[in-house]
Motif scaffolding. Structure first.
Motif, short mmCIF file in Angstrom:
data_model
loop_
_atom_site.label_atom_id
_atom_site.label_comp_id
_atom_site.label_asym_id
_atom_site.label_seq_id
_atom_site.Cartn_x
_atom_site.Cartn_y
_atom_site.Cartn_z
N GLY A 31 0.82 -1.22 0.00
CA GLY A 31 0.00 0.00 0.00
C GLY A 31 0.84 1.26 0.00
O GLY A 31 0.53 2.23 -0.68
N VAL A 32 1.93 1.23 0.77
CA VAL A 32 2.80 2.41 0.85
C VAL A 32 3.51 2.63 -0.48
O VAL A 32 3.62 3.77 -0.94
N VAL A 33 3.98 1.58 -1.12
CA VAL A 33 4.65 1.73 -2.41
C VAL A 33 3.68 2.34 -3.43
O VAL A 33 4.03 3.28 -4.16
N ALA A 34 2.45 1.83 -3.46
CA ALA A 34 1.46 2.38 -4.38
C ALA A 34 1.12 3.83 -4.03
O ALA A 34 1.01 4.68 -4.92
N SER A 35 0.99 4.13 -2.74
CA SER A 35 0.70 5.50 -2.30
C SER A 35 1.82 6.45 -2.70
O SER A 35 1.57 7.56 -3.17
N ILE A 36 3.05 6.02 -2.49
CA ILE A 36 4.19 6.87 -2.84
C ILE A 36 4.22 7.12 -4.35
O ILE A 36 4.49 8.25 -4.79
N ALA A 37 3.92 6.09 -5.14
CA ALA A 37 3.89 6.28 -6.60
C ALA A 37 2.86 7.34 -6.97
O ALA A 37 3.13 8.23 -7.80
N LEU A 38 1.69 7.29 -6.34
CA LEU A 38 0.65 8.29 -6.63
C LEU A 38 1.04 9.68 -6.11
O LEU A 38 0.77 10.68 -6.76
N LEU A 39 1.67 9.71 -4.93
CA LEU A 39 2.09 10.99 -4.36
C LEU A 39 3.13 11.68 -5.23
O LEU A 39 3.17 12.90 -5.34
N ILE A 40 3.98 10.90 -5.85
CA ILE A 40 5.01 11.46 -6.74
C ILE A 40 4.40 11.81 -8.10
O ILE A 40 4.74 12.83 -8.70
#
Length: 174
Positions: A31-40
């Motif tokens: 979830g964090v990896v996906a969130s970080i991808a979206l945040l970037i």
């Protein structure tokens, strides 16, 4: 003699590595990896599609923005998004390893962060359809990440103080 063996067991327990996080908590990493991808991705899209961002700003201000301020507001919006999202990424990268190590304060802080971030992403969604591609999956991820922090029994056990975890494990062996 008794005190020596007690101290030896306590020293050994203190030097052991933290217990492995239960499977539901390990899903947080996904979830964090996906969130970080979206945040970037969101600020990058804002930089690439400045015409779309400009249209969203125009729509938000009702077209009444002074032409002299349009470029400044555009740049300020992008800078704000970049800084805010970098802070979000840093918080996630700082909190999640501590959650996986069983730090209850990190679990509480991460939960608060996810609730607040969801609120502000919904606010972002209200600013225009340009951001929905990032807001909807991000909010879904936030809700999905809160669940494993609190619901599974294995997760709740993981966040008990070390003394309760070890005494509980010893009680099961007896």
């Amino acid at each position: 003699m008794e005190s020596q063996s007690y101290h030896h067991r306590a020293d050994t327990a203190a030097s052991l590595p933290p217990s492995r996080a239960p499977r539901p908590l390990r899903w947080l990493v996904v979830g964090v990896v996906a969130s970080i991808a979206l945040l970037i991705a969101l600020p990058i899209v804002m930089m690439i599609d400045q015409a779309g961002l400009r249209a969203a700003i125009e729509e938000d201000t009702g077209g009444g923005l002074n032409p002299e301020w349009k470029d400044w507001v555009l740049v300020a919006t992008i800078v704000y998004a970049v800084v805010l999202h970098l802070i979000d990424v840093a918080l996630l990268l700082w909190l999640v390893p501590r959650v996986l190590r069983g730090r209850n304060w990190a679990r509480i802080t991460l939960t608060i962060y996810l609730v607040v971030a969801t609120y502000f992403s919904l606010y972002s969604a209200a600013q225009g359809a340009m951001f929905l591609w990032a807001v909807i999956p991000t909010d879904i991820l936030h809700v999905l990440m809160i669940g494993p922090l609190w619901i599974p029994a294995s997760s709740r056990q993981h966040f008990k103080p070390q003394t309760e975890r070890t005494s509980g494990a010893q009680a099961h062996r007896s």
